[in-house]
Write a protein that holds these residues in place. Structure first.
Motif, PDB file in Angstrom:
ATOM      1  N   THR A   1       0.829  -1.220   0.000  1.00  0.00           N
ATOM      2  CA  THR A   1       0.000   0.000   0.000  1.00  0.00           C
ATOM      3  C   THR A   1       0.857   1.261   0.000  1.00  0.00           C
ATOM      4  OG1 THR A   1      -1.845  -1.114   1.094  1.00  0.00           O
ATOM      5  CG2 THR A   1      -1.774   1.288   1.229  1.00  0.00           C
ATOM      6  N   PRO A   2       1.872   1.399   0.891  1.00  0.00           N
ATOM      7  CA  PRO A   2       2.729   2.590   0.815  1.00  0.00           C
ATOM      8  C   PRO A   2       3.474   2.694  -0.518  1.00  0.00           C
ATOM      9  CG  PRO A   2       3.009   1.471   2.921  1.00  0.00           C
ATOM     10  CD  PRO A   2       2.221   0.551   2.050  1.00  0.00           C
ATOM     11  N   THR A   3       3.862   1.529  -1.089  1.00  0.00           N
ATOM     12  CA  THR A   3       4.564   1.555  -2.373  1.00  0.00           C
ATOM     13  C   THR A   3       3.685   2.144  -3.469  1.00  0.00           C
ATOM     14  OG1 THR A   3       5.818  -0.407  -1.735  1.00  0.00           O
ATOM     15  CG2 THR A   3       5.765   0.137  -4.078  1.00  0.00           C
ATOM     16  N   VAL A   4       2.425   1.703  -3.522  1.00  0.00           N
ATOM     17  CA  VAL A   4       1.491   2.220  -4.530  1.00  0.00           C
ATOM     18  C   VAL A   4       1.217   3.706  -4.290  1.00  0.00           C
ATOM     19  CG1 VAL A   4      -0.868   2.060  -5.409  1.00  0.00           C
ATOM     20  CG2 VAL A   4       0.434  -0.026  -4.935  1.00  0.00           C
ATOM     21  N   LEU A   5       1.022   4.074  -3.022  1.00  0.00           N
ATOM     22  CA  LEU A   5       0.770   5.490  -2.709  1.00  0.00           C
ATOM     23  C   LEU A   5       1.956   6.362  -3.110  1.00  0.00           C
ATOM     24  CD1 LEU A   5      -0.960   5.241   0.788  1.00  0.00           C
ATOM     25  CD2 LEU A   5      -2.007   5.950  -1.368  1.00  0.00           C
ATOM     26  N   ASN A   6       3.155   5.890  -2.834  1.00  0.00           N
ATOM     27  CA  ASN A   6       4.351   6.654  -3.209  1.00  0.00           C
ATOM     28  C   ASN A   6       4.442   6.828  -4.717  1.00  0.00           C
ATOM     29  OD1 ASN A   6       5.279   7.120  -0.633  1.00  0.00           O
ATOM     30  ND2 ASN A   6       6.562   5.289  -0.572  1.00  0.00           N
ATOM     31  N   ALA A   7       4.146   5.758  -5.453  1.00  0.00           N
ATOM     32  CA  ALA A   7       4.183   5.847  -6.917  1.00  0.00           C
ATOM     33  C   ALA A   7       3.201   6.905  -7.414  1.00  0.00           C
ATOM     34  CB  ALA A   7       3.878   4.485  -7.531  1.00  0.00           C
ATOM     35  N   LEU A   8       2.011   6.925  -6.824  1.00  0.00           N
ATOM     36  CA  LEU A   8       1.011   7.923  -7.223  1.00  0.00           C
ATOM     37  C   LEU A   8       1.460   9.337  -6.865  1.00  0.00           C
ATOM     38  CD1 LEU A   8      -2.257   6.052  -6.136  1.00  0.00           C
ATOM     39  CD2 LEU A   8      -1.424   6.408  -8.476  1.00  0.00           C
ATOM     40  N   ILE A   9       2.013   9.497  -5.663  1.00  0.00           N
ATOM     41  CA  ILE A   9       2.440  10.834  -5.207  1.00  0.00           C
ATOM     42  C   ILE A   9       3.583  11.361  -6.058  1.00  0.00           C
ATOM     43  CG2 ILE A   9       3.535  12.094  -3.308  1.00  0.00           C
ATOM     44  CD1 ILE A   9       1.934  10.236  -1.401  1.00  0.00           C
ATOM     45  N   TRP A  10       4.625  10.528  -6.291  1.00  0.00           N
ATOM     46  CA  TRP A  10       5.765  11.016  -7.074  1.00  0.00           C
ATOM     47  C   TRP A  10       5.385  11.232  -8.533  1.00  0.00           C
ATOM     48  CZ3 TRP A  10       8.217  13.061  -3.593  1.00  0.00           C
ATOM     49  CH2 TRP A  10       8.692  12.434  -2.457  1.00  0.00           C
ATOM     50  N   SER A  11       4.460  10.421  -9.062  1.00  0.00           N
ATOM     51  CA  SER A  11       3.993  10.650 -10.440  1.00  0.00           C
ATOM     52  C   SER A  11       3.256  11.982 -10.548  1.00  0.00           C
ATOM     53  CB  SER A  11       3.079   9.509 -10.893  1.00  0.00           C
ATOM     54  OG  SER A  11       3.774   8.283 -10.919  1.00  0.00           O
TER      55      SER A  11
END
Length: 438
Positions: A122-132
């Motif tokens: 979940t944090p990995t997916v959230l980070n990908a969305l935030i940095w994108s």
């Protein structure tokens, strides 16, 4: 953060845009961030409880990811520049919140392996969305960027200064100049630059308000506290700053403020006479004296009647990519100290100007390495300003320099004793040459 292999640093923008390359870089940066997290956690764990060390370790990992993704993963969008700092705050807060709340809300019936997968990914997916999202924001900001305007101070100080400014302006290497209205060579300098404006209407002239040296513009009898026995302005930048620390109702501050008002109006009138210009006024200050609170307050009070619509802001971002020796020079030459003082004064001035709708520049360079804007500092400053986004009620960033030919007169005879060693320095020719090559 550990440096990534050079083959990744020098990858072209086209290959960086490749999805496989991007995923690989994202994974590498993530691994580096995880190593940072573990290393900081282990180190701090020796000094404090793990529950206190973990948020700090997570912050270090977030910073590593913030820098790494901007520099490598999303380089096509960022151009290698950092994301806006708000994205670091968003990423850190979101991840801390999710990591704290998620274990509490997952149902007990969820199988252990599934629970671990949810907590990890979940944090990995959230980070990908935030940095994108941060990358798209950076790309949008880069499309709105403006080139800095190259500006020279002290037009009119001497024939040497005039010659350098006029040559640069004629060659298209200069976008504007500030007029020292009581300078000994001001009439010739302004006349020549005004003639150039017929060919280059974009050339910007500003009033270079001078309160620390040179002849006064007001009647000497009206400003006795501002001048010496020869009629030259005598209060230094430090003296004006000290005066600003007095309470507004202090008799000395009130008396000098009245005299300051007379001198400011006289210099504005002299500028308009020299430039044959009744247009809205752009203004800055010799030795940046316009930012000193008592002076800036006076300018704000007369801004409506005198049509002052723009004043220079000297808030300067640190340039990147400079060797340590240049920073040592900035410290040794008091550039860093000057930067600190002017940063505080600029922020104060900007708040007042915004309330009145007085515009200013959206970036600045020329304080940290003042008087030595040549070579790596000049190129680094130009690159840093070129990366700044456009901002509301802000004009293009300004790169300030003081070019000049070899000095052929003694400026002390004209009351410019402070400027004499500065104008006589070989750095004036170095800046002139550097601007020609920029």
């Amino acid at each position: 953060m550990r440096q990534l292999p050079l083959r990744f640093i020098h990858t072209s923008n086209r290959s960086l845009a490749n999805p496989i390359t991007r995923i690989s870089l994202y994974g590498l940066v993530g691994i580096v961030a995880a190593i940072v997290h573990a290393g900081v956690l282990l180190g701090l764990g020796l000094l404090m409880p793990l529950w206190a060390a973990n948020p700090l370790a997570f912050l270090a990992a977030s910073i590593a990811g913030y820098l790494g993704h901007a520099r490598f993963t999303f380089r096509p969008e960022t151009g290698g520049q950092r994301f806006a700092r708000r994205w670091l705050v968003i990423q850190y807060v979101v991840n801390l919140s999710v990591c704290g709340v998620l274990p509490l809300v997952l149902p007990a019936a969820v199988p252990n392996m599934v629970r671990v997968g949810i907590l990890v990914f979940t944090p990995t997916v959230l980070n990908a969305l935030i940095w994108s999202k941060a990358a798209r924001f950076s790309a949008k900001q880069r499309r709105r960027k403006q080139q800095p305007r190259i500006h020279a101070d002290d037009l009119g100080l001497s024939e040497a200064t005039n010659n350098a400014i006029l040559q640069l302006a004629s060659a298209g290497k200069l976008d504007g100049a500030s007029v020292l209205v009581q300078g000994p060579a001001v009439s010739q300098g302004v006349a020549a630059l005004k003639a150039l404006q017929a060919e280059r209407p974009d050339l910007q002239l500003c009033l270079h308000l001078c309160l620390t040296e040179g002849p006064c513009a007001a009647l000497a009898s009206a400003i006795p506290d501002l001048i010496n026995q020869d009629g030259y302005l005598k209060l230094s930048f430090g003296a004006w700053l000290s005066l600003s620390l007095l309470p507004p109702m202090h008799p000395r501050r009130q008396r000098i403020s009245r005299q300051l008002h007379e001198e400011v109006l006289a210099q504005i009138a002299r500028y308009r006479l020299l430039c044959s210009d009744d247009a809205p006024l752009h203004l800055d200050g010799h030795q940046h004296v316009h930012l000193v609170p008592v002076v800036h307050d006076c300018l704000v009070r007369v801004s409506r009647d005198q049509k002052i619509t723009w004043m220079r802001n000297t808030s300067e971002s640190f340039p990147t990519g400079l060797a340590l020796r240049w920073w040592w020079d900035a410290i040794r030459q008091a550039g860093l100290l000057k930067w600190i003082v002017l940063e505080v004064l600029s922020r104060r001035a900007q708040r007042k100007q915004q309330r009145l709708g007085i515009a200013s520049n959206g970036g600045f360079a020329g304080v940290l390495f003042t008087g030595q804007m040549a070579g790596p500092p000049l190129r680094a400053a130009h690159q840093t300003l070129s990366a700044l986004p456009a901002r509301a009620n802000r004009t293009q960033p300004i790169l300030l320099a003081h070019p000049g030919a070899p000095l052929s007169r003694n400026l002390m005879d004209a009351g410019f004793s402070v400027s004499q060693p500065f104008a006589a320095s070989p750095w004036r020719q170095r800046e002139w040459q550097a601007l020609q090559e920029l």
